[in-house]
Design an enzyme around this catalytic site. Structure first.
Site, short mmCIF file in Angstrom:
data_model
loop_
_atom_site.label_atom_id
_atom_site.label_comp_id
_atom_site.label_asym_id
_atom_site.label_seq_id
_atom_site.Cartn_x
_atom_site.Cartn_y
_atom_site.Cartn_z
N LYS A 234 -8.24 17.08 17.39
CA LYS A 234 -7.60 16.63 16.16
C LYS A 234 -7.75 17.75 15.14
CE LYS A 234 -7.30 12.63 14.69
NZ LYS A 234 -5.99 12.14 15.16
N ASP B 275 -7.67 14.24 9.35
CA ASP B 275 -7.22 12.98 9.92
C ASP B 275 -8.26 12.48 10.92
OD1 ASP B 275 -5.95 11.03 11.41
OD2 ASP B 275 -4.58 12.43 12.39
N HIS C 34 -8.40 9.43 12.48
CA HIS C 34 -8.01 8.35 13.38
C HIS C 34 -8.08 8.88 14.81
CE1 HIS C 34 -6.12 7.17 9.56
NE2 HIS C 34 -6.38 5.95 9.96
N TYR D 117 -9.40 -4.38 9.59
CA TYR D 117 -8.06 -3.87 9.88
C TYR D 117 -8.09 -2.69 10.84
CZ TYR D 117 -3.32 -2.19 9.30
OH TYR D 117 -2.02 -1.80 9.56
N HIS D 118 -8.92 -1.72 10.50
CA HIS D 118 -8.91 -0.47 11.26
C HIS D 118 -9.49 -0.65 12.64
CE1 HIS D 118 -9.31 -0.08 6.93
NE2 HIS D 118 -8.35 0.81 7.05
N TYR E 230 0.86 -1.19 0.00
CA TYR E 230 0.00 0.00 0.00
C TYR E 230 0.89 1.23 0.00
CZ TYR E 230 -3.58 3.07 2.27
OH TYR E 230 -4.47 4.04 2.60
#
Lengths: 338, 738
Positions: free
Chosen positions: B613, B617, B619, B257-258, B103
């Site tokens: 944040k 982004d 996350h 995954y996340h 990736y």
């Protein structure tokens, strides 16, 4: 009032009382937010200092619509305030939101996540949003919020929303500092009527069934009907105002106009009956009495000798030697003699 | 002696007798072993020697045949056959090794294209495109909200012209391309299709995967654009279009995954991903598709972390459960039952301390993914806890797979851990736990309901807070972080530096050029058609392809849909008490709590921190853990909205009158955005508010950030008890000075 504290240090740090009050009146956000902090402080010199500023600007307060919004957790209060507040800002209003957050953990800390749900409103230059931790005492909430409300008014905000979370004692306190009390409820669950204490429904001038969208719409309408018949039994709080029940979807921005027009109607009625200022004066009287009680309480419990005395009487009460009422009488008598 | 041996030989030759007697012996032997083990433990109880994993699976020190007694159902499976537990294909790697799919995306289409071509020359077998956050969220590079994000975490794509550069000289009829895109999935997929078209490649030859998994975005990654309902419609429009026109294309990559990256347990990852999958199947069926039209093109994406055997078991369990869940839809094609997956090694297991250790971690994780039978694999670069991968670290990451594939012999046997007492038993336990988690979600009414209630998000955040507490208490060892810390480490690592201002100006030039050269009437028409299609029932991918052909930009297409669908706002929930309850006598935790008490006494209130944040982004795992842990320590914690600009964050800090702003940065936007925040604070009277930064901060940025006025910087893996102590120390010091 006699000055018990040396305020010169505070004036050095924050600016003179004169300066601060001028800045408040000019709408300086930083000063407003710091003065609110000082009034929330547990330090007596801070409280005294902020009171001094507030007294200076007091004549400039009283010009806003004071709206209380409450409801059980998860009902969508913040989302409602986001939608309602943005609607008002678009109408040219200046909004202050004071949110009291009870989520305090054992450590004394808390998480204040309200603004994440008021994304658009919090970005607006015409909105001031201040979440405050409830801290330890209920009385504290009351005083902080009243003072913050007055400070916001002096700063030029014409609509003040006081948001309380949960369903409990704080609502009664809050209803004593606002003009119109809005209760938010939501469909889903079924036993809503039992979930909310009757006393709080009685305080409400307007009940909004939120989340009237998607699958919940018809359920919301049913609940609104139920409440409508329930509130008919209530005695009007002020002359000729019967508690109203409406549905709304803060998420889909539906029903907001109607809520605003009911609010306007409410204030018009207040004006016609010319009892808004009487209502507020009454609130100030109550505030005074509350403060007296709290002050006395605080002084009694922070007196070491009295505390020792309490311990002694406690033992006597426990072995059945003295009645609690008799013990309390003796303790207070002793305190007053000092 | 001799006689005994002889008996055993006879037994071995006679298998039916062997079975009978071995069971008898094994029980007796087992007791003998237990006694011996008990003795070696010197009085400690054997039961206390069990390892309770975060999934609440009890792992025993020894597994025997006894543990397989009730697993006949599971043991009698073969690869390529239902329920595919041992692999989706009959021959697996013995015929065709897994796809090495790294990736990557570098700022501009030109740089990325050059990099891809080099990788393909050096043994990589598939492409995987990383986009920057501006593209993910549907903004063109000239949008004012994204100035800190353009070209940072991947390639900036604004139009089909960028797409064409990205795939220049890469034959799209042969190369399978995976694109991690969920928010702006329509213009990006349309861009890829039109770029191929202009290369002369028809839709039916395109192979690859689009992530297109929006449900997990609402749970963990937050790069959504539209509300859940509208987003689900986009997903089913894409499934429906590709199932008709792109038979070789994977229309969705259902991703766990996340979730693991956000701190979930492995069973949560598996359960919520499979439940997401079922939800997409239902959406496609509702849209009128037949199950066998699309189910064979569903693919999955899991994380492979450091819990080695559990990861192997997870992939085996995944295939077993999916096949059984899919039966409810009565497919005729057996491929509709088979779960195919991509895996990526865990990013959250990487540390900024002693970063070369990450090469070793990644290698073990890669081995687990391969033993679990993944179809393709991405291995992380060792410097990813510090910055985006450099050329060197990318090469090492790729070679990790090449060596595994070519030198170790793992390819030669299918599902080699099958039959292991431990792995089979663990697989069974993972299946059981996962099923009960899926049941919980289904009882709520399925994943869309669970997600919109925030149920799964909170569950994952709880697991994340618990894990952080285990690490901070040294219960979970991370070498170089909380054990065997190398204090004198002073290695220079060459990191990738992105000049984001240069990227923005290049992108704006390209945008201006395309807007000048295109037929604006045609663009308006196609955009209007798209808007109408969104209001009515048009297939949104089909309409986006038309818009892209007319040279509409990613931002314009996203905006048109936003006009109809609105932009989704996250509902942020938070937890308290989970982190703090893990500590009772931990000294650093108590130390921080006491300092906070001290501060509150002096200052008249708790220390107040705004955890924010900046930029696009999304996350927010780090920010959430910090928030809950700091609250448990005694801070009043304000949480800022996601996707804020520096000015908005500064306004909130001042209104709430916080002492500290803590910026959590995972995607490199801090270098531009944090100095802007400090500037805005100073201009608005907040010069006394201190700013700290946590997350992935390349060492090269530290000096710049400090110069800009940042008081402290905490890298990944910093125990929160440490960062809290540092923050409160800074505050106390300031408090004494003022």
């Amino acid at each position: 009032m006699k000055n018990f504290f040396s305020l010169s240090n505070l004036e050095k740090e924050y600016g003179s009382i004169r300066d601060l009050s001028k800045k408040i009146l000019s709408g300086d956000i930083r000063t407003l937010s710091r003065c609110i902090t000082l009034s929330e402080s547990s330090r007596e010199d801070h409280q005294f200092f902020s009171r001094s500023v507030l007294e200076k600007v007091l004549p400039m307060t009283g010009k806003s619509l004071r709206i209380g919004i409450s409801g059980p957790p998860g009902v969508g209060k913040s989302t409602f305030i986001e939608t309602f507040g943005t609607f008002l800002v678009d109408k040219g209003k200046k909004i202050a939101v004071l949110a009291v957050d009870p989520s305090s953990s054992k450590s004394g800390g808390s998480i204040l996540g309200d603004k994440t749900r008021m994304e658009r409103l919090s970005q607006s230059d015409s909105a001031f949003i201040r979440p405050s931790p409830a801290g330890e005492t209920l009385g504290g909430v009351s005083r902080h919020t009243r003072e913050a409300l007055l400070l916001c008014e002096a700063s030029g905000y014409d609509t003040i929303i006081v948001e309380t979370v949960g369903v409990g004692q704080s609502e009664a306190t809050v209803s004593n500092m606002i003009d119109i009390f809005i209760l938010l409820i939501s469909p889903g669950g079924g036993d809503e009527l039992q979930g909310i204490k009757r006393g709080i429904v009685e305080l409400a001038d307007l009940i909004i069934v939120n989340k009237a969208d998607g699958l919940l719409r018809s359920e919301a309408e049913n609940i609104a009907r139920e409440y409508n018949s329930a509130v008919k039994l209530l005695r009007p709080k002020i002359n000729k105002w019967n508690t109203r029940v409406v549905t709304c979807s803060a998420l889909e921005n539906k029903g907001i106009e109607e809520i605003w027009s009911i609010t306007e109607e409410f204030f018009k009625k207040f004006d016609q009956e010319s009892d808004l200022s009487a209502h507020r004066k009454e609130q100030f009287q109550k505030w005074l009495r509350e403060e007296i009680t709290q002050n006395l309480n605080k002084q009694i419990y922070s007196d070491k000798k009295i505390n020792d005395l309490i311990t002694i009487y406690e033992k006597k009460v426990l072995i059945g030697e003295v009645l609690p009422s008799a013990a309390a009488y003796e303790i207070v008598k002793n305190f007053l003699k000092k | 002696m001799f006689n005994d041996n002889n008996d055993i030989f006879i037994l071995l030759r006679n298998s039916s007798i062997e079975r009978k007697i071995m069971v008898g012996i094994s029980k007796k032997l087992f007791e003998e072993w237990k006694e011996l083990a008990q003795r070696e433990l010197k009085g400690k109880d054997l039961e206390n020697h069990y390892w309770i994993t975060p999934e609440e699976i009890k792992v025993k020190p020894l597994y025997t045949k006894e543990d397989l007694k009730d697993l006949a159902n599971q043991l009698e499976n073969l690869p390529g056959l239902e329920p595919f537990m041992r692999g989706p294909r009959a021959t697996m790697y013995t015929n065709k090794p897994w796809t090495i799919r790294q990736y990557a995306g570098f700022s501009t289409a030109e740089d990325s294209n050059e990099f891809y071509k080099k990788c393909l020359e050096n043994g990589q077998t598939g492409l995987s495109v990383a986009f920057d956050l501006a593209t993910h969220r549907g903004y063109d590079s000239d949008h004012p909200r994204v100035s800190g994000d353009v070209g940072k975490a991947g390639v900036a794509i604004d139009s089909v012209e960028d797409m064409k550069i990205l795939f220049n000289q890469i034959p799209l009829d042969k190369m399978s391309v995976s694109m991690t895109m969920n928010g702006a999935v329509l213009p990006v997929l349309a861009g890829y299709i039109v770029a191929a078209e202009e290369q002369g490649v028809p839709q039916k030859l395109l192979s690859g995967t689009i992530q297109n998994d929006i449900l997990k975005e609402f749970m963990v990654r937050n790069t959504y654009i539209y509300p859940p309902k509208e987003s689900m419609r986009i997903v089913s429009d894409i499934i429906s279009f590709t199932s008709k026109n792109m038979p070789l294309y994977n229309s969705i990559s259902i991703s766990g995954y996340h979730m693991q990256e956000a701190g979930s347990t492995l069973t949560q990852e598996l359960a919520y991903t499979l439940a997401d999958g079922i939800e997409y199947v239902r959406a496609a069926l509702e849209a009128g598709l037949e199950i066998d039209e699309f189910a064979p093109r569903l693919s999955f994406f899991f994380c492979t972390g450091m819990n080695f055997f559990m990861e192997v078991a997870k992939l085996r369990a995944a295939r077993f459960i999916w096949a059984n869940l899919m039966k409810q839809f009565n497919p005729k094609d057996p491929r509709s039952l088979s779960l195919r997956t991509h895996c990526q090694t865990s990013g959250v297991s990487l540390t900024s301390q002693d970063p070369h250790n990450n090469i070793i971690r990644t290698a073990y994780e890669a081995l687990a993914a391969v033993l679990g039978g993944t179809q393709s694999l991405h291995t992380n670069a060792f410097d990813e806890a510090l910055a985006l991968p450099s050329k060197l670290s990318s090469r090492i990451a790729r070679n990790t797979q090449l060596i595994l594939s070519e030198e170790t012999g793992v390819k030669e046997v299918i599902d080699p851990l099958a039959g292991s007492y431990y792995v089979e038993s663990l697989t069974n336990q993972v299946i059981e736990k996962t099923l009960s988690l899926i049941e919980e979600v289904e009882e709520m009414g399925g994943m869309t309901v669970a997600v919109s209630k925030g149920f799964t998000k909170i569950k994952i955040e709880e697991s994340a807070a618990k894990r952080q507490a285990r690490v901070d208490k040294n219960e979970e060892v991370i070498v170089g972080v909380n054990k065997y810390v190398n204090k004198n480490l002073n290695e220079e690592i060459d990191l990738l530096v992105v000049d984001n201002k240069k990227v923005i100006s290049e992108q704006i030039q390209k945008l201006n050029k395309i807007k000048k050269e295109r037929d604006n009437n045609a663009v308006n028409t196609s955009i209007e058609k798209l808007r109408n299609g969104a209001k009515n029932k048009g297939n949104l991918l089909e309409l986006s392809i038309e818009a892209i052909r007319s040279r509409a930009t990613v931002g314009e297409i996203s905006k048109a849909l936003e006009d109809v669908f609105s932009r989704h706002k996250a509902v942020s929930q938070s937890i308290t008490g989970v982190y703090g309850s893990a500590f009772s006598e931990d000294t650093l935790f108590n130390e921080a709590q006491n300092k906070v008490k001290n501060f509150a006494k002096k200052e008249g209130r708790q220390p107040r921190i705004l955890v924010a944040k900046l930029g696009q982004d999304g996350h927010d795992r780090g920010a959430k853990i910090i928030a809950t842990a700091f609250a448990d320590i005694g801070f009043d914690v304000d949480i800022g909205p996601l996707f804020a600009t520096p000015e908005e964050t500064s306004k909130q800090a001042i209104e709430n009158d916080v002492h500290v702003v803590g910026i959590s940065s995972q995607a490199a936007g801090h270098k531009t955005l944090v100095p802007e925040l400090i500037k805005s604070l100073t201009e608005n009277g907040g010069e006394k508010i201190i700013v700290v930064v946590g997350g992935i901060v390349p060492p090269g940025d530290i000096e710049d950030l400090k110069k800009a006025g940042v008081s402290a910087i905490f890298g990944p893996g910093t125990p929160i008890t440490n960062s809290a102590n540092q923050v409160i120390d800074i505050l106390l010091k300031k408090n004494l000075l003022s």
